[in-house]
Design an enzyme around this catalytic site. Structure first.
Site, PDB file in Angstrom:
ATOM      1  N   ASP A 294       0.850  -1.198   0.000  1.00  0.00           N
ATOM      2  CA  ASP A 294       0.000   0.000   0.000  1.00  0.00           C
ATOM      3  C   ASP A 294       0.884   1.246   0.000  1.00  0.00           C
ATOM      4  O   ASP A 294       1.777   1.382   0.849  1.00  0.00           O
ATOM      5  CB  ASP A 294      -0.873  -0.046   1.270  1.00  0.00           C
ATOM      6  N   HIS A 295       0.653   2.145  -0.936  1.00  0.00           N
ATOM      7  CA  HIS A 295       1.373   3.431  -1.001  1.00  0.00           C
ATOM      8  C   HIS A 295       2.897   3.299  -1.013  1.00  0.00           C
ATOM      9  O   HIS A 295       3.593   3.961  -0.223  1.00  0.00           O
ATOM     10  CB  HIS A 295       0.951   4.353   0.158  1.00  0.00           C
TER      11      HIS A 295
ATOM     12  N   HIS B  94      -7.760   9.990   3.596  1.00  0.00           N
ATOM     13  CA  HIS B  94      -7.356   8.985   4.581  1.00  0.00           C
ATOM     14  C   HIS B  94      -7.733   9.438   5.992  1.00  0.00           C
ATOM     15  O   HIS B  94      -7.862  10.627   6.248  1.00  0.00           O
ATOM     16  CB  HIS B  94      -5.844   8.753   4.509  1.00  0.00           C
ATOM     17  N   GLY B  95      -7.879   8.462   6.876  1.00  0.00           N
ATOM     18  CA  GLY B  95      -8.095   8.788   8.279  1.00  0.00           C
ATOM     19  C   GLY B  95      -9.567   8.884   8.660  1.00  0.00           C
ATOM     20  O   GLY B  95     -10.462   8.502   7.889  1.00  0.00           O
TER      21      GLY B  95
ATOM     22  N   LYS C 253     -13.027  12.738   7.340  1.00  0.00           N
ATOM     23  CA  LYS C 253     -13.032  12.851   5.882  1.00  0.00           C
ATOM     24  C   LYS C 253     -13.823  14.042   5.368  1.00  0.00           C
ATOM     25  O   LYS C 253     -13.559  14.533   4.286  1.00  0.00           O
ATOM     26  CB  LYS C 253     -13.590  11.557   5.278  1.00  0.00           C
TER      27      LYS C 253
ATOM     28  N   HIS D 200      -9.296   4.761  -2.503  1.00  0.00           N
ATOM     29  CA  HIS D 200      -8.621   4.844  -1.199  1.00  0.00           C
ATOM     30  C   HIS D 200      -9.504   5.638  -0.237  1.00  0.00           C
ATOM     31  O   HIS D 200     -10.524   6.186  -0.623  1.00  0.00           O
ATOM     32  CB  HIS D 200      -7.268   5.544  -1.360  1.00  0.00           C
TER      33      HIS D 200
ATOM     34  N   SER E 147     -12.928   4.154   4.436  1.00  0.00           N
ATOM     35  CA  SER E 147     -13.544   3.742   5.700  1.00  0.00           C
ATOM     36  C   SER E 147     -14.831   4.528   5.916  1.00  0.00           C
ATOM     37  O   SER E 147     -14.938   5.693   5.520  1.00  0.00           O
ATOM     38  CB  SER E 147     -12.579   3.979   6.866  1.00  0.00           C
TER      39      SER E 147
HETATM   40  P1  13P Z   1      -9.018   4.793   5.345  1.00  0.00           P
HETATM   41  O1  13P Z   1      -8.170   5.707   6.168  1.00  0.00           O
HETATM   42  O2  13P Z   1     -10.296   5.458   4.940  1.00  0.00           O
HETATM   43  O3  13P Z   1      -9.272   3.497   6.005  1.00  0.00           O
HETATM   44  O4  13P Z   1      -8.227   4.499   3.975  1.00  0.00           O
HETATM   45  C1  13P Z   1      -7.224   3.518   3.948  1.00  0.00           C
HETATM   46  C2  13P Z   1      -6.439   3.553   2.681  1.00  0.00           C
HETATM   47  O5  13P Z   1      -6.768   4.194   1.718  1.00  0.00           O
HETATM   48  C3  13P Z   1      -5.217   2.748   2.655  1.00  0.00           C
HETATM   49  O6  13P Z   1      -4.506   2.919   1.471  1.00  0.00           O
HETATM   50  O1  G3H Z   2      -3.329   4.961   3.523  1.00  0.00           O
HETATM   51  C1  G3H Z   2      -2.741   4.757   4.549  1.00  0.00           C
HETATM   52  C2  G3H Z   2      -3.000   3.543   5.357  1.00  0.00           C
HETATM   53  O2  G3H Z   2      -4.034   3.795   6.271  1.00  0.00           O
HETATM   54  C3  G3H Z   2      -1.743   3.089   6.016  1.00  0.00           C
HETATM   55  O3  G3H Z   2      -1.375   3.970   7.024  1.00  0.00           O
HETATM   56  O4  G3H Z   2       1.037   4.457   6.651  1.00  0.00           O
HETATM   57  O5  G3H Z   2      -0.021   4.728   8.917  1.00  0.00           O
HETATM   58  O6  G3H Z   2       0.372   2.438   7.960  1.00  0.00           O
HETATM   59  P1  G3H Z   2       0.096   3.899   7.665  1.00  0.00           P
HETATM   60 ZN    ZN Z   3      -4.592   4.896   0.677  1.00  0.00          ZN
END
Ligand code: 13P
Ligand code: G3H
Ligand code: ZN
Length: 314
Positions: free
Chosen positions: A83-84, A182-183, A186, A213, A216
């Site tokens: 992821d990312h 994210h987070g 939103k 992305h 949540s």
């Molecule tokens: P959330 O913070 O909405 O759960 O998104 C997670 C995400 O996009 C991880 O790449």
């Molecule tokens: O998009 C981000 C994910 O929620 C992962 O978050 O980099 O804190 O593990 P993190």
């Molecule tokens: Zn993401």
């Protein structure tokens, strides 16, 4: 069955109007909570690992936990996804580590630089049978290793750029900015997503899988428990579930969820700490957290429409 790529999953999801849940894992309880849910619901699964997760848990531990999930559940197709990824070097490392899917996120770089680094990752990954997700446009919110912008609606993905980006990079899927972040915070007012951006890209790139992305939904149940038991998340707000279901029926084939997992675990740990202050056995608070994750993910699989779809994605 061994780890799989997203190829068959996205083909089926696109064709049959659902999306695959991509859940972030950082430790054993989170992984078990998610895997228990997909086994009960017979859903395909993308387990995703961020740079921060690799640093926190050590890749060798996460890999061993995921290997057990794969071996014990041969009916469930499981993808191990980065992821990312923020550099070619990290993506290369993950391909070499046995990931079956990697994301290169150069969305903060200028367009030409995003294309250059994405193409570099695609060339390396495809030669080794690994699929690649990239990102165009910018999301909001702040996570440990992911930058966000303040005004998400000003940084939506441009559909014409998306076509050029996909054609020039050969990427397998594209994360698009449609107003999510994210987070847990939103939206400051009513949630609003740019479905027209999905529609336009879908019209220009029929059959091509998009990724959402920041998806949540910040369940009220967990927000209330956290606030009741000493936490402070009064203004938390997520993506409405109807919006997620709507996107899943369109070209969105992968929906990323991390915050909801964090909230489920935190809510249950807070509840135990608050109601049983003498408790100090980690199994007594991590266990309820794991169960809450399972119930939340089971529900989510129905919102995404991928419950019962494990067999057709194998
Ligand atoms: P959330 O913070 O909405 O759960 O998104 C997670 C995400 O996009 C991880 O790449
Ligand atoms: O998009 C981000 C994910 O929620 C992962 O978050 O980099 O804190 O593990 P993190
Ligand atoms: Zn993401």
């Amino acid at each position: 069955m061994a780890l799989v790529t997203t190829k068959k999953m996205f083909e089926m999801a696109y064709k049959n109007g659902y999306a695959i849940g991509a859940f972030n894992v950082n430790n054993m309880e989170i992984t078990q909570g998610i895997v228990n849910a997909v086994v009960q619901e017979q859903a395909p699964l993308i387990l995703q690992i961020s740079k921060g997760a690799r640093q926190y848990a050590k890749m060798s531990y996460l890999r061993a936990i995921i290997d057990v999930a794969v071996t014990e559940n041969p009916d469930i197709p499981i993808v191990m996804h980065l992821d990312h990824g923020d550099s070619f070097e990290l993506c290369k490392q993950c391909v070499d580590d046995g990931f079956t899917s990697v994301m290169i996120d150069a969305s903060h770089a200028p367009f030409e630089e995003n294309i250059r680094v994405t193409k570099q990752v695609v060339d390396y990954a495809h030669a080794r049978g690994v699929v690649v997700e990239a990102e165009l446009g910018q999301l909001g919110g702040i996570e440990e290793h992911v930058q966000g912008v303040d005004d998400v609606m000003a940084h939506l993905t441009d559909p014409d750029q998306a076509v050029e980006f996909v054609e020039r990079t050969g990427v397998d899927s594209l994360a698009v900015a449609i107003g999510t972040s994210h987070g847990a915070y939103k939206f400051k007012s009513e949630p609003k997503l740019a479905f027209d951006v999905i529609e336009k890209i879908q019209a220009k790139l029929p059959g091509f899988p998009l990724v959402m992305h920041g998806s949540s939904s910040v369940p009220k149940e967990f927000k209330d428990l956290i606030n009741k038991y000493g936490g402070q998340m009064p203004d938390a707000k997520g993506v409405p579930e109807e919006a997620i279901s709507k996107a899943a029926k369109m070209a969105v084939c992968k929906v990323n969820i991390d915050t909801d997992l964090r909230m489920a675990l935190t809510a249950k740990i807070r509840e135990v700490f608050w109601t049983k202050p003498a408790e100090f056995d980690p199994r007594k608070y991590l266990g309820p957290g794991r169960e809450a994750i399972t119930e939340m993910v089971k529900h989510k699989l129905h919102v995404l429409g991928c419950a019962g779809k494990a067999a057709e994605c194998r």
